[in-house]
Design an enzyme around this catalytic site. Structure first.
Site, PDB file in Angstrom:
ATOM      1  N   LYS A   1       0.846  -1.183   0.000  1.00  0.00           N
ATOM      2  CA  LYS A   1       0.000   0.000   0.000  1.00  0.00           C
ATOM      3  C   LYS A   1       0.888   1.242   0.000  1.00  0.00           C
ATOM      4  O   LYS A   1       1.822   1.352   0.788  1.00  0.00           O
ATOM      5  CB  LYS A   1      -0.887  -0.023   1.236  1.00  0.00           C
ATOM      6  CG  LYS A   1      -2.001   1.011   1.248  1.00  0.00           C
ATOM      7  CD  LYS A   1      -2.918   0.761   2.447  1.00  0.00           C
ATOM      8  CE  LYS A   1      -4.098   1.696   2.449  1.00  0.00           C
ATOM      9  NZ  LYS A   1      -5.008   1.405   3.582  1.00  0.00           N
TER      10      LYS A   1
ATOM     11  N   GLU B   1     -18.862  -6.140  11.074  1.00  0.00           N
ATOM     12  CA  GLU B   1     -19.785  -5.374  11.900  1.00  0.00           C
ATOM     13  C   GLU B   1     -20.768  -6.262  12.658  1.00  0.00           C
ATOM     14  O   GLU B   1     -21.135  -5.955  13.799  1.00  0.00           O
ATOM     15  CB  GLU B   1     -20.560  -4.381  11.026  1.00  0.00           C
ATOM     16  CG  GLU B   1     -19.726  -3.213  10.514  1.00  0.00           C
ATOM     17  CD  GLU B   1     -18.950  -3.523   9.247  1.00  0.00           C
ATOM     18  OE1 GLU B   1     -18.207  -2.647   8.781  1.00  0.00           O
ATOM     19  OE2 GLU B   1     -19.092  -4.664   8.733  1.00  0.00           O
TER      20      GLU B   1
ATOM     21  N   ARG C   1     -25.325  -2.969   8.136  1.00  0.00           N
ATOM     22  CA  ARG C   1     -24.933  -4.358   7.931  1.00  0.00           C
ATOM     23  C   ARG C   1     -25.180  -5.219   9.168  1.00  0.00           C
ATOM     24  O   ARG C   1     -25.118  -6.448   9.094  1.00  0.00           O
ATOM     25  CB  ARG C   1     -23.447  -4.420   7.560  1.00  0.00           C
ATOM     26  CG  ARG C   1     -23.041  -3.420   6.506  1.00  0.00           C
ATOM     27  CD  ARG C   1     -21.598  -3.561   6.105  1.00  0.00           C
ATOM     28  NE  ARG C   1     -21.409  -4.694   5.229  1.00  0.00           N
ATOM     29  CZ  ARG C   1     -20.245  -5.058   4.725  1.00  0.00           C
ATOM     30  NH1 ARG C   1     -19.158  -4.383   5.029  1.00  0.00           N
ATOM     31  NH2 ARG C   1     -20.140  -6.094   3.920  1.00  0.00           N
TER      32      ARG C   1
END
Length: 627
Positions: free
Chosen positions: A281, A367, A395
């Site tokens: 990244k 979640e 969610r």
């Protein structure tokens, strides 16, 4: 001559000589650094997938082959390679979306930017192609962080049983989601990524075999994709192969030739294959690599050379105010703990985690698990604060309803990025929480209007031990405090009208808009009282008699008008037998295009001028009915 300026479609990428590929990758990185610095956006993730995106478009035939990007914020390179190089208004009104967008290109298949869903899409698309007799491929690129989501493993459970469906799963493994990937899965991938024996074996084999004349290259490719028995000698591959999935890798995700070779082998298999690519990244941009917290995951407008922000914040953000108050509460209450889902720093829990490392849990992009785990923490005598983006709580609605509320657990949910977020587009607007949560028995919702109220209401929320509480606030910087001029029950009076013409019920951060609209109406001789309920569920009983004394009630909220606070106020009035006219001002029931928050609010009519004008018209109608 620039290589990139001649790339208008994947066909141009395929036509490039191999010798030009590294040059193309360098030009794309340079383009990204300058273009995204001008607009803001997800820089670090895209710097990490340059070679991977190039290889994908050289091996597969998009859009005939479906290429899916899980989460989607790492699709900028894909956009560039599919003819979208005008980044001048990226994430701005009328410009490119920061995520895949079907309206932009036939090469964009899935535009939902919530994580861990791409494998489910891939499974369904592959099944449909099998039924239709197609032998085209489906390719899903999923980051290692998104593999912490349960949906990804539900999909893998089904994909593994599909022996003859041509489906390629590319694991973009950079060890991070927003920050470092957490959990046992991350540890297992780390073994695959960093096993000394495997890396040493590959390095020595590469040097030795590639030096062989004529046969060196093909022989190395064959060795690199060797069968399970050879790879098991130096690194455990069981994570995927025990599910019945063919596994190729790990592959250096920044070596285009190696990635192409692995993808071509996967394409020939005509069944589900995992290609494990190791990427970095922020690749190629030293400031990003040195920014350990998030590797420039998402940046604001900044100087591309110094990385200094060009639009400095006008004050502290709502997130920063919350984080500071959590730190204070943590010092006062040893029972206070925190839970988040791969968003430790974005939701303001970084300092809390540094101070109380044993009292905070980042569960990854999970979640549902976060919410039910919090219910158990509360049952055991702690008070968990679950900090999420508002849109991501969608969610875990079932878990909030059946695990938290049904069991009357004292869990506080802090919803960052509530209301209109703007630039991140329709999937990131937190415009549904006030509607969804209205149906949860016993739950209480606080909507602070300023920093002081955020601090006060957070403290009120964590005092509740027998029911869930919710605190919601937006993405923007906090404006000045708006002190109350009096109280009505437990509500704050922000403005008292000279005559009882209109009662404006202002929800949270819409207070400045409501007050400005009230001033415009007052200039026309209309008496307007503005009240902030503070807690919008349940509504204060004092609201009904206050409303009954006015000719018109208006509710202003930055939530979907359907089933929101305005509807709840109307229901309360009807239940009390009050027929006072009511007008709701909120977000229409539609997905909102990306733009700045102020532009979106203007587009949906949530401005002082629009609200004042519509209230005036409504008052005229109310007067006519009363004669």
């Amino acid at each position: 001559m620039s290589i990139l300026e001649n790339i208008r479609s994947p066909r141009d990428v395929k036509a490039l000589p191999t010798a030009d590929l590294d040059g193309l990758a360098s030009e794309i990185r340079e383009f990204l650094i300058h273009a995204v610095s001008r607009t803001g956006g997800h820089l670090g993730p895209n710097l990490g997938v340059v070679e991977l995106a190039i290889a994908l478009h050289r091996v597969f035939e998009s859009p005939k082959d479906r290429i899916l990007w899980d989460t989607g914020h790492q699709s900028y390179v894909h956009k560039i390679l599919t003819g979208r190089q005008d980044f001048s208004k990226l994430r701005g009104k009328g410009g490119l979306s920061g995520y895949p967008s079907r309206a932009e290109s036939e090469h964009d298949i899935v535009e939902n930017s919530h994580a861990s869903t791409a494998l489910c899409w891939a499974d369904g698309l592959a099944k449909a192609q099998h039924v239709q007799g197609s032998r085209d491929h489906v390719v899903a690129v999923i980051g290692d962080g998104a593999l912490t989501g349960g949906m990804a493993w539900e999909a893998l459970n089904n994909i593994a049983s599909a022996r003859r469906r041509p489906l390629v799963i590319v694991v973009n493994d950079n060890g991070r989601s927003y920050g470092p990937t957490v959990g046992a899965l991350a540890d297992r991938l780390c073994v695959l990524r960093a096993t000394d024996g495997y890396e040493r074996f590959l390095a020595e084999a590469r040097d030795l075999i590639q030096s062989a004349p004529v046969v060196g290259g093909p022989l190395y490719e064959s060795l690199h994709g060797a069968k399970k028995g050879l790879k098991d000698a130096v690194a455990p591959q069981g994570l995927f192969e025990d599910l019945g999935l063919k596994y190729l890798g790990p592959v250096d995700g920044h070596d285009i030739r190696s990635v192409e070779a692995a993808l071509r082998r996967a394409k020939r298999f005509h069944g589900p294959v995992v290609v494990h690519c190791l990427t970095e990244k922020g690749r190629g941009h030293t400031p990003a690599l040195e920014h350990e917290k998030d590797r420039f995951h998402a940046i604001g407008v900044m100087d591309p050379y110094t990385c200094a922000p060009l639009e400095p914040a006008a004050g502290p953000s709502w997130t920063e105010v919350f984080g500071a108050e959590m730190l204070s509460l943590g010092a006062e209450r040893p029972d206070l703990v925190a839970v988040t889902a791969a968003m430790l720093h974005p939701v303001g829990l970084g300092e809390f985690a540094a101070r109380f490392p044993d009292r905070v849990w980042d569960v990854g992009i999970a979640e549902q698990h976060a919410v039910t785990s919090a219910a158990a923490l509360a049952t055991a005598g702690l008070h968990p604060v679950v900090a999420l983006y508002a849109t991501f709580l969608n969610r875990a609605f079932d878990q909030l309803l059946m695990d938290v509320a049904l069991h009357r657990c004292g869990v506080t949910f802090v919803l960052d990025r509530a209301g209109v977020t703007g630039a991140d587009g329709p999937s990131h607007n937190g415009m549904w929480d006030l509607s969804l949560l209205q149906v949860v028995p016993g739950l209480r919702i606080a909507a602070p209007r300023d920093a002081t109220q955020l601090r006060v209401q957070l403290r009120e929320a964590v005092e509740v031990t027998d029911a869930p509480t919710v605190l919601r606030f937006p993405k923007e910087t906090v404006g000045k405090d708006l002190p109350a001029s009096g109280r009505a029950g437990q509500m704050d009076l922000l403005r008292r009208g000279s005559v009882p013409d209109v009662l404006v019920v202002s929800v949270g951060v819409m207070a400045p808009v409501a007050l400005a609209a009230a001033e415009l109406l007052a200039e026309r001789g209309t008496g307007v009282t503005v009240v902030d309920p503070r807690w919008v569920k349940p509504l204060d009983p004092a609201l009904v008699p206050l409303a009954a004394r006015h000719r018109l009630v208006a509710v202003v909220e930055d939530n979907c008008r359907t089933a929101g606070v305005g509807v709840a106020v109307g229901q309360a009035l009807r239940d009390a037998g009050q027929d006072v006219p009511l007008r709701n001002f909120g977000i229409p029931e539609e997905f909102l295009a990306h733009a700045k928050r102020g532009e979106v609010l203007a587009d949906v009519g949530l401005t002082p001028v629009e609200i004042a004008g519509r209230i005036s018209v409504a008052l005229e109608g109310a007067g006519e009915r009363g004669t």
